[in-house]
Design a protein around this motif. Sequence first.
Motif, PDB file in Angstrom:
ATOM      1  N   GLN A 148       0.877  -1.148   0.064  1.00  0.00           N
ATOM      2  CA  GLN A 148      -0.001   0.003   0.149  1.00  0.00           C
ATOM      3  C   GLN A 148       1.013   1.110   0.010  1.00  0.00           C
ATOM      4  N   ARG A 149       0.094   2.334  -0.012  1.00  0.00           N
ATOM      5  CA  ARG A 149       0.880   3.651  -0.105  1.00  0.00           C
ATOM      6  C   ARG A 149       1.857   3.962   1.074  1.00  0.00           C
ATOM      7  N   GLY A 150       2.883   4.605   0.855  1.00  0.00           N
ATOM      8  CA  GLY A 150       3.632   4.816   2.046  1.00  0.00           C
ATOM      9  C   GLY A 150       5.120   4.156   1.862  1.00  0.00           C
ATOM     10  N   ASN A 151       6.307   5.056   2.495  1.00  0.00           N
ATOM     11  CA  ASN A 151       7.459   4.366   2.557  1.00  0.00           C
ATOM     12  C   ASN A 151       7.538   3.399   3.526  1.00  0.00           C
ATOM     13  N   ILE A 152       9.107   2.533   3.490  1.00  0.00           N
ATOM     14  CA  ILE A 152       9.006   1.461   4.226  1.00  0.00           C
ATOM     15  C   ILE A 152       8.611   1.904   5.895  1.00  0.00           C
ATOM     16  N   VAL A 153       9.157   2.901   6.430  1.00  0.00           N
ATOM     17  CA  VAL A 153       8.947   3.111   7.749  1.00  0.00           C
ATOM     18  C   VAL A 153       7.474   3.461   7.990  1.00  0.00           C
ATOM     19  N   ASN A 162       4.691   2.456   6.444  1.00  0.00           N
ATOM     20  CA  ASN A 162       4.178   1.079   6.142  1.00  0.00           C
ATOM     21  C   ASN A 162       4.256   0.127   7.226  1.00  0.00           C
ATOM     22  N   TYR A 163       5.513   0.085   7.913  1.00  0.00           N
ATOM     23  CA  TYR A 163       5.817  -1.077   8.640  1.00  0.00           C
ATOM     24  C   TYR A 163       4.780  -1.252   9.818  1.00  0.00           C
ATOM     25  N   PRO A 164       4.260  -2.479  10.055  1.00  0.00           N
ATOM     26  CA  PRO A 164       4.750  -3.792   9.511  1.00  0.00           C
ATOM     27  C   PRO A 164       4.114  -4.142   8.332  1.00  0.00           C
ATOM     28  N   SER A 165       3.346  -3.273   7.526  1.00  0.00           N
ATOM     29  CA  SER A 165       2.967  -3.540   6.180  1.00  0.00           C
ATOM     30  C   SER A 165       4.022  -3.200   5.108  1.00  0.00           C
ATOM     31  N   VAL A 166       3.708  -3.542   3.986  1.00  0.00           N
ATOM     32  CA  VAL A 166       4.972  -3.280   3.055  1.00  0.00           C
ATOM     33  C   VAL A 166       4.426  -2.563   1.960  1.00  0.00           C
ATOM     34  N   GLU A 167       5.510  -2.057   1.032  1.00  0.00           N
ATOM     35  CA  GLU A 167       5.283  -1.138  -0.128  1.00  0.00           C
ATOM     36  C   GLU A 167       5.073  -2.153  -1.214  1.00  0.00           C
ATOM     37  N   TYR A 168       4.457  -1.405  -2.320  1.00  0.00           N
ATOM     38  CA  TYR A 168       3.924  -1.908  -3.517  1.00  0.00           C
ATOM     39  C   TYR A 168       4.805  -3.138  -4.154  1.00  0.00           C
ATOM     40  N   ASN A 205      -6.036   5.273   2.197  1.00  0.00           N
ATOM     41  CA  ASN A 205      -4.778   5.165   2.897  1.00  0.00           C
ATOM     42  C   ASN A 205      -4.503   6.451   3.870  1.00  0.00           C
ATOM     43  N   VAL A 206      -3.644   6.179   4.764  1.00  0.00           N
ATOM     44  CA  VAL A 206      -3.474   7.449   5.885  1.00  0.00           C
ATOM     45  C   VAL A 206      -2.826   8.716   4.928  1.00  0.00           C
ATOM     46  N   PRO A 207      -3.519   9.591   5.261  1.00  0.00           N
ATOM     47  CA  PRO A 207      -3.057  10.913   4.810  1.00  0.00           C
ATOM     48  C   PRO A 207      -1.671  11.481   5.038  1.00  0.00           C
ATOM     49  N   GLY A 208      -0.882  11.762   3.805  1.00  0.00           N
ATOM     50  CA  GLY A 208       0.452  12.178   4.219  1.00  0.00           C
ATOM     51  C   GLY A 208       1.317  11.360   3.962  1.00  0.00           C
ATOM     52  N   ARG A 209       1.266  10.121   3.409  1.00  0.00           N
ATOM     53  CA  ARG A 209       2.240   8.942   3.476  1.00  0.00           C
ATOM     54  C   ARG A 209       3.004   9.179   1.799  1.00  0.00           C
ATOM     55  N   ALA A 210       4.032   8.944   1.761  1.00  0.00           N
ATOM     56  CA  ALA A 210       4.831   9.006   0.846  1.00  0.00           C
ATOM     57  C   ALA A 210       4.360   8.160  -0.471  1.00  0.00           C
ATOM     58  N   TYR A 215       9.276  -8.717 -19.437  1.00  0.00           N
ATOM     59  CA  TYR A 215       9.427  -7.951 -18.296  1.00  0.00           C
ATOM     60  C   TYR A 215       8.498  -6.654 -18.108  1.00  0.00           C
ATOM     61  N   TYR A 216       7.903  -6.347 -16.883  1.00  0.00           N
ATOM     62  CA  TYR A 216       7.074  -5.477 -16.865  1.00  0.00           C
ATOM     63  C   TYR A 216       7.198  -4.563 -15.461  1.00  0.00           C
ATOM     64  N   LEU A 217       6.402  -3.575 -15.569  1.00  0.00           N
ATOM     65  CA  LEU A 217       6.343  -2.737 -14.325  1.00  0.00           C
ATOM     66  C   LEU A 217       5.139  -2.012 -14.090  1.00  0.00           C
ATOM     67  N   CYS A 218       5.104  -1.102 -12.969  1.00  0.00           N
ATOM     68  CA  CYS A 218       3.884  -0.260 -12.881  1.00  0.00           C
ATOM     69  C   CYS A 218       4.668   1.117 -12.781  1.00  0.00           C
ATOM     70  N   THR A 219       4.146   2.130 -13.769  1.00  0.00           N
ATOM     71  CA  THR A 219       4.631   3.149 -14.077  1.00  0.00           C
ATOM     72  C   THR A 219       4.467   4.038 -12.900  1.00  0.00           C
ATOM     73  N   ARG A 220       3.471   3.984 -12.207  1.00  0.00           N
ATOM     74  CA  ARG A 220       3.048   5.046 -10.998  1.00  0.00           C
ATOM     75  C   ARG A 220       4.007   4.682  -9.904  1.00  0.00           C
ATOM     76  N   ASN A 221       3.995   3.569  -9.545  1.00  0.00           N
ATOM     77  CA  ASN A 221       4.847   3.040  -7.973  1.00  0.00           C
ATOM     78  C   ASN A 221       6.346   2.830  -8.348  1.00  0.00           C
ATOM     79  N   ASN A 222       6.688   2.643  -9.607  1.00  0.00           N
ATOM     80  CA  ASN A 222       7.989   2.066  -9.643  1.00  0.00           C
ATOM     81  C   ASN A 222       9.083   3.204  -9.600  1.00  0.00           C
ATOM     82  N   ASN A 223       9.730   3.660  -8.527  1.00  0.00           N
ATOM     83  CA  ASN A 223      10.447   4.811  -8.256  1.00  0.00           C
ATOM     84  C   ASN A 223      11.804   4.468  -7.646  1.00  0.00           C
ATOM     85  N   PHE A 224      12.803   4.532  -8.680  1.00  0.00           N
ATOM     86  CA  PHE A 224      14.097   4.091  -8.260  1.00  0.00           C
ATOM     87  C   PHE A 224      14.698   4.613  -7.063  1.00  0.00           C
ATOM     88  N   THR A 225      15.282   3.792  -6.201  1.00  0.00           N
ATOM     89  CA  THR A 225      15.895   4.027  -4.853  1.00  0.00           C
ATOM     90  C   THR A 225      14.759   4.201  -3.727  1.00  0.00           C
TER      91      THR A 225
END
Length: 671
Positions: free
Chosen positions: A493-498, A500-506, A531-536, A644-654
């Motif tokens: 779901q939406r949010g960075n690793i911190v 989201n924890y203990p849930s995960v990113e996309y 999703n929680v407002p303000g998440r990355a 090979y495939y990707l999601c254009t919205r969520n694939n954000n290098f680094t």
Amino acid sequence: MRLFLLVAFVTMATADIFMTNPKGSNNRLNEQSNNRKNGNRLFDSQNNNKGGYNVGDRFAEKAGSDPSRQYQIQYFESGPTAAESSRLIVEWANQHGCGNRNRKSTCNIVIQYMCMNNGTDADYPRSQAATEQQSRGSYMRDGVTTDTQGYDKPRRSLKKESAKEFNDRTTKNLNTNVRYNRGLHESYQWYDMCRYREANQGLFRADQQLNNENVGYVPSHKTRQNPNGNRRGFECPEERDYYPYWAPTLQGPYDATAQRTAWLDAGYLGYDCKKVIKSSFNVKDKFRCVYKNSHRDYGRAINKENCETEGGEWIKFTSYLEVLEGVKSEDACKAKAAAAPRSRIVWAPLRSDATESKCIVKPPFPSCGVIPQTRVNHLGNSLSSQNNASRFTWDIPHFPSGDAKRCVIRVRYNISTSDYDPKATFADQNGDNSPITNNPVVNVFGNGKGLALAINTAQFGRTFQDRSHIFQVLPRLPGMAGRKIHNLNVRGQRGNIVQNYPSVEYDFVPDKITMTTDDLVHVQWAGINTNVPGRAGEGKDQTDRNNLLEMSGDPDTSYPFNLADAPWIKNIASVTEPKASGLDIAVALASSGYFCGKDGSSGTCPAGLSLDGNTREDLQKQLDNAPASYFGHVIRFKAPGQVYYLCTRNNNFTNRSQKGMIYITPPKSKN
């Protein structure tokens, strides 16, 4: 005594566990906060409040109070033969460690599911009207409010309770306390049976005291792990805490229309698996005391001797995946069995006192598996799952009736300690004889000045669990005959690793599929607008969006092909939309279903909803106005190759990677 021999094979379950596919709710529904609002909503997870995923939204807006605007993910069933499996990756992370090489704890994992006929929209309870009483108390649903179902408990002992008192309480519960807009997994009657059924007195409870209630004995809603008898939804705590359970877990009298199943076992990952699953309700019939001359047919006794003493009959119940009500003879039932060799179909009574037999589809045998190797104090990948979280591959059952089902899946994580042998420690070691006590002071210095240990005997032997939201299992389409289905979904779901924890990113799950040209892949995802407002994240705040496009380079690159130039459009066909061209499929997947095809000329969809003929607002570049969830396509590859495939919205290098790979090989030789 038989009772003590029975519990010798019972183990306790518990430790933080969070499902990532299908997305585990951890009792969340639609709250827009870091923590779930009500940890008692449907079940006892024993997890912390921060994990879990909200129920899916069907459209680009929040579902609100309309359940028809929620999205229940939909899987196709397996086919009638072994070659036609529909494979779903069940994925989770458990905190306190597991596996043969983890010597710090003893554990097992139990994966179970419960289903009923999906019915029609008319079967979903929409009010408190008396005509919807039965569906309010039994129809499985996510609900639209986070409140727990209400319940008035028995006020008098069994022998003193009159028929009027029982009937008045039942009517009040079903007409007033059980609400149509609240979630429900277990049925009302299952919990009411739990409140009457006596707790198993042969179990080890250490120094925990389980007090009698006004019924005159300790009922089975009280356990060592839940000594106060707290209620979570309509779950029975004793059944939750112990496996395999000794009583039938049928949710009430057999209903030919609803066909609600018991909790059925998909898999057991643990020691002595073949021995344990012999007591699975999938495999072994279970007995219950039936009181035929009473105002209710359920009560206290949990063994034959006490049952007959109380004037009941000790009745054997068989489990079922479904019952083929339209099959009226043994010969016709045998013909059904011959046509579906994957299934166990028998002509038999559902209970030992029944006067007629039925064509019963028995549940599949549970799978035995190796416990995923994980380390303690860690919610992450398994050492034995190839850089993935812990996984179990479930072959979704085949339902010979052809009826759609609505189901829920749960993963139970059972953890115990070797301070006592859970297979040989019983009631005779309760109380003062207990080998463990709460927070003992150990005289390690030898001078009477010891050190305190952090021991809670209610948690030495503990069960954690997580459950999915309601999902549907659909009958197969003709184009799926003879083919295996790989289910390709999105976790996170939406949010960075911190955040989201203990849930995960996309990420896609599985993010690597190896299949043949005889196989199919069903691409589908569920997302939310709560999703929680303000998440990355990219795009509109609080929203999940996903899509799938073929990449123009290797998996370590970031750009997709222009859709018309993507090689895969010449190699794919849709089983769910046979008229769709490869480009139609690519357009739909790239837009998360906002566009149903390229131009509508193939007859796949109305021209006004197509890319070229769109009459609505333009698709927002980050998919903000696209549906949060998408049923997708069941895709067939015409020739071997790789995608090979990707999601254009969520694939954000680094920040986060959302990519995947499909490798297509020639069909295996049948010689």
